[in-house]
Design a protein around this motif. Structure first.
Motif, PDB file in Angstrom:
ATOM      1  N   LEU A  46      29.378  39.166  26.047  1.00 43.12           N
ATOM      2  CA  LEU A  46      28.911  39.553  27.373  1.00 43.12           C
ATOM      3  C   LEU A  46      30.041  40.130  28.222  1.00 43.12           C
ATOM      4  O   LEU A  46      29.856  41.137  28.914  1.00 43.12           O
ATOM      5  CB  LEU A  46      28.296  38.335  28.085  1.00 43.12           C
ATOM      6  N   SER A  68      41.046  36.088  27.880  1.00 49.45           N
ATOM      7  CA  SER A  68      40.361  35.296  26.848  1.00 49.45           C
ATOM      8  C   SER A  68      41.375  34.407  26.151  1.00 49.45           C
ATOM      9  O   SER A  68      42.567  34.407  26.487  1.00 49.45           O
ATOM     10  CB  SER A  68      39.640  36.205  25.852  1.00 49.45           C
ATOM     11  N   PRO A  80      32.200  30.538  28.116  1.00 49.47           N
ATOM     12  CA  PRO A  80      31.346  29.410  27.724  1.00 49.47           C
ATOM     13  C   PRO A  80      31.851  28.149  28.443  1.00 49.47           C
ATOM     14  O   PRO A  80      33.047  28.060  28.772  1.00 49.47           O
ATOM     15  CB  PRO A  80      31.578  29.315  26.215  1.00 49.47           C
ATOM     16  N   THR A  91      37.290  24.933  29.969  1.00 48.51           N
ATOM     17  CA  THR A  91      36.887  25.889  31.021  1.00 48.51           C
ATOM     18  C   THR A  91      36.099  25.224  32.153  1.00 48.51           C
ATOM     19  O   THR A  91      35.872  25.853  33.186  1.00 48.51           O
ATOM     20  CB  THR A  91      36.015  27.027  30.436  1.00 48.51           C
ATOM     21  N   GLY A 128      28.428  32.450  34.195  1.00 49.19           N
ATOM     22  CA  GLY A 128      28.735  31.647  33.003  1.00 49.19           C
ATOM     23  C   GLY A 128      27.881  30.391  33.021  1.00 49.19           C
ATOM     24  O   GLY A 128      26.728  30.387  32.564  1.00 49.19           O
ATOM     25  N   VAL A 158      24.353  30.636  38.356  1.00 48.72           N
ATOM     26  CA  VAL A 158      24.337  29.325  37.689  1.00 48.72           C
ATOM     27  C   VAL A 158      24.982  28.293  38.615  1.00 48.72           C
ATOM     28  O   VAL A 158      25.876  28.632  39.392  1.00 48.72           O
ATOM     29  CB  VAL A 158      25.083  29.413  36.336  1.00 48.72           C
TER      30      VAL A 158
HETATM   31  P1  NAP Z   1      31.375  34.575  23.515  1.00 41.61           P
HETATM   32  O1  NAP Z   1      31.049  35.841  22.813  1.00 41.61           O
HETATM   33  O2  NAP Z   1      31.630  33.345  22.716  1.00 41.61           O
HETATM   34  O3  NAP Z   1      32.635  34.872  24.450  1.00 41.61           O
HETATM   35  C1  NAP Z   1      33.319  33.850  25.086  1.00 41.61           C
HETATM   36  C2  NAP Z   1      34.625  34.394  25.603  1.00 41.61           C
HETATM   37  O4  NAP Z   1      35.273  33.345  26.356  1.00 41.61           O
HETATM   38  C3  NAP Z   1      35.578  34.792  24.477  1.00 41.61           C
HETATM   39  O5  NAP Z   1      36.276  35.954  24.824  1.00 41.61           O
HETATM   40  C4  NAP Z   1      36.541  33.595  24.420  1.00 41.61           C
HETATM   41  O6  NAP Z   1      37.834  33.916  23.970  1.00 41.61           O
HETATM   42  C5  NAP Z   1      36.592  33.210  25.882  1.00 41.61           C
HETATM   43  N1  NAP Z   1      37.082  31.830  26.046  1.00 41.61           N
HETATM   44  C6  NAP Z   1      36.504  30.701  25.589  1.00 41.61           C
HETATM   45  N2  NAP Z   1      37.272  29.628  25.913  1.00 41.61           N
HETATM   46  C7  NAP Z   1      38.331  30.113  26.588  1.00 41.61           C
HETATM   47  C8  NAP Z   1      39.474  29.529  27.162  1.00 41.61           C
HETATM   48  N3  NAP Z   1      39.677  28.202  27.117  1.00 41.61           N
HETATM   49  N4  NAP Z   1      40.367  30.331  27.773  1.00 41.61           N
HETATM   50  C9  NAP Z   1      40.182  31.670  27.806  1.00 41.61           C
HETATM   51  N5  NAP Z   1      39.115  32.299  27.276  1.00 41.61           N
HETATM   52  C10 NAP Z   1      38.212  31.520  26.670  1.00 41.61           C
HETATM   53  O7  NAP Z   1      30.227  34.195  24.568  1.00 41.61           O
HETATM   54  P2  NAP Z   1      29.183  35.189  25.268  1.00 41.61           P
HETATM   55  O8  NAP Z   1      28.060  35.482  24.360  1.00 41.61           O
HETATM   56  O9  NAP Z   1      29.950  36.317  25.864  1.00 41.61           O
HETATM   57  O10 NAP Z   1      28.596  34.219  26.413  1.00 41.61           O
HETATM   58  C11 NAP Z   1      29.447  33.643  27.378  1.00 41.61           C
HETATM   59  C12 NAP Z   1      28.674  32.628  28.218  1.00 41.61           C
HETATM   60  O11 NAP Z   1      27.785  33.293  29.116  1.00 41.61           O
HETATM   61  C13 NAP Z   1      27.738  31.693  27.453  1.00 41.61           C
HETATM   62  O12 NAP Z   1      28.448  30.645  26.829  1.00 41.61           O
HETATM   63  C14 NAP Z   1      26.822  31.196  28.549  1.00 41.61           C
HETATM   64  O13 NAP Z   1      27.382  30.032  29.158  1.00 41.61           O
HETATM   65  C15 NAP Z   1      26.820  32.344  29.556  1.00 41.61           C
HETATM   66  N6  NAP Z   1      25.515  33.025  29.625  1.00 41.61           N
HETATM   67  C16 NAP Z   1      24.859  33.064  30.826  1.00 41.61           C
HETATM   68  C17 NAP Z   1      23.653  33.731  30.932  1.00 41.61           C
HETATM   69  C18 NAP Z   1      22.946  33.830  32.248  1.00 41.61           C
HETATM   70  O14 NAP Z   1      21.812  34.323  32.293  1.00 41.61           O
HETATM   71  N7  NAP Z   1      23.559  33.420  33.335  1.00 41.61           N
HETATM   72  C19 NAP Z   1      23.104  34.366  29.808  1.00 41.61           C
HETATM   73  C20 NAP Z   1      23.779  34.305  28.613  1.00 41.61           C
HETATM   74  C21 NAP Z   1      24.981  33.629  28.521  1.00 41.61           C
HETATM   75  P3  NAP Z   1      38.097  34.494  22.492  1.00 41.61           P
HETATM   76  O15 NAP Z   1      37.576  35.920  22.510  1.00 41.61           O
HETATM   77  O16 NAP Z   1      39.562  34.449  22.362  1.00 41.61           O
HETATM   78  O17 NAP Z   1      37.351  33.608  21.546  1.00 41.61           O
END
Ligand code: NAP
Ligand code: GLV
Length: 310
Positions: free
Chosen positions: A145, A164, A197, A202, A224, A250
């Motif tokens: 995302l 990230s 996430p 986080t 998020g 959220v």
């Molecule tokens: P994703 O593809 O797993 O991406 C997560 C990103 O966060 C990755 O770049 C990851 O780093 C980074 N990250 C995780 N832990 C971290 C940390 N401790 N420090 C720095 N960076 C960190 O997830 P996504 O599909 O993009 O979704 C993200 C979140 O959006 C979901 O988990 C959910 O909570 C939220 N969401 C909300 C909605 C809504 O309608 N509001 C809809 C869908 C999702 P790396 O690249 O290094 O692994």
């Protein structure tokens, strides 16, 4: 073997019915209907109830009907040995990028201040838009995302950075990792977007200390999870002028309680967790593919690292 399904708040059963249609030879039931819980090897769920996992003695895989898996990893009944698989994009990254662009435009065009002026019937002609290229958007999270949002902002001429956990080479996007990297990104960020996430690392990341590192009059977009944000710290930063506004999808408690200050705050735009709802078509395609892959012994996309929490 059989599959047990549960999706909180689902009123039309569109995803359930379509999964059943695409997997006609599988035994798929909707919780609490389940003739023999000991035969269930897979579950497909969103926000399962507390006793969902009781007696699922053969459960091996749990498929999330969402990108986030905090609803599963924080579930007290989720067995430790079970593998968790999440949705990756599945049609959500486009709507999320739109949501982020909307929030950035809201900040760029000073819509919080203009809306307040309108309510006071004041012609505040000095509230001019900021120029796009001078708007520096910093995105927490560079995953499915975060990266799609970043690309959409780039084509709209914003200056974009991402933060990230692991290092990446990203074209035209400044990328940061680590605590020092985060501080460096925050120091120039006019619009902070959270697309992380929710994990132990986080949770509560957008707190008073972080907000103080942003330039004055910054804007926050949180799509998020609610628990990324210290809500009182955000209200304090709005009151002090450190922040100019926020777009929030959220919340610590959902639905947002009627008495919450966000509902009526003139600088806060509230949306009810609709930034990127699960898209039935994309979700069904990925869920069905995952079921088939798992049956063949192949790991599908979206495999969750339970120790990292995403
Ligand atoms: P994703 O593809 O797993 O991406 C997560 C990103 O966060 C990755 O770049 C990851 O780093 C980074 N990250 C995780 N832990 C971290 C940390 N401790 N420090 C720095 N960076 C960190 O997830 P996504 O599909 O993009 O979704 C993200 C979140 O959006 C979901 O988990 C959910 O909570 C939220 N969401 C909300 C909605 C809504 O309608 N509001 C809809 C869908 C999702 P790396 O690249 O290094 O692994
Ligand atoms: C929605 O919030 C999701 O995680 O997909």
């Amino acid at each position: 073997m059989s599959i047990l399904y549960y999706c909180a708040g689902d009123t039309d059963d569109a995803i359930y019915n379509e999964i059943k249609r695409k997997l006609p030879t599988h035994t798929i039931t909707k919780w609490p209907d389940c003739p023999d819980k000991s035969r269930v090897t897979m579950a497909i769920v969103w926000q399962p109830p507390t006793d969902f996992f009781d007696s699922l003695s053969s459960l091996k895989h749990v498929l999330s009907i969402a990108a986030g898996v905090d609803h599963l990893l924080n579930h007290p009944g989720l067995p430790e040995h079970v593998d968790v698989i999440r949705l990756t994009d599945a049609g959500m990254s486009g709507p999320m990028a739109d949501y982020v662009l909307y929030g950035v435009l809201h900040a760029q065009r000073q819509m919080c201040a203009l809306n307040t002026a309108q309510r006071q019937q004041q012609w505040q002609h000095e509230l001019k838009p900021h120029s796009a290229s001078k708007m520096h958007v910093g995105i927490l999270g560079a995953g499915e995302l975060g990266l799609m949002a970043a690309k959409k902002l780039l084509v709209n001429h914003y200056t974009v950075s991402c933060w990230s956990r692991s290092k990446k080479e990203l074209r035209n996007i400044t990328h940061f990792v680590g605590k020092d990297g985060l501080d460096e990104m925050l120091s120039t960020t006019n619009v902070l977007v959270c697309l992380l996430p929710l994990t132990k690392d986080t949770s509560g990341i957008i707190n008073a200390a972080l907000l103080a590192k942003l330039p004055s009059q910054a804007f926050v977009i949180n799509a998020g999870r609610g628990d990324h944000l210290d809500e009182q710290a955000l209200l304090d930063a709005l009151d002090s002028g450190q922040l100019s506004g926020a777009l929030l999808d959220v919340f610590n408690t959902e639905p947002l309680p009627a008495s919450h200050a966000f509902w009526t705050h003139p600088q806060v735009v509230v949306t009810p967790h609709v930034a990127a709802p699960t898209q039935a078509e994309g979700a069904v395609t990925q869920l069905v593919d995952s079921v088939i892959s798992l049956e063949k012994g192949v790991n599908p996309r979206g495999w969750v690292d339970r120790t990292q929490g995403y």
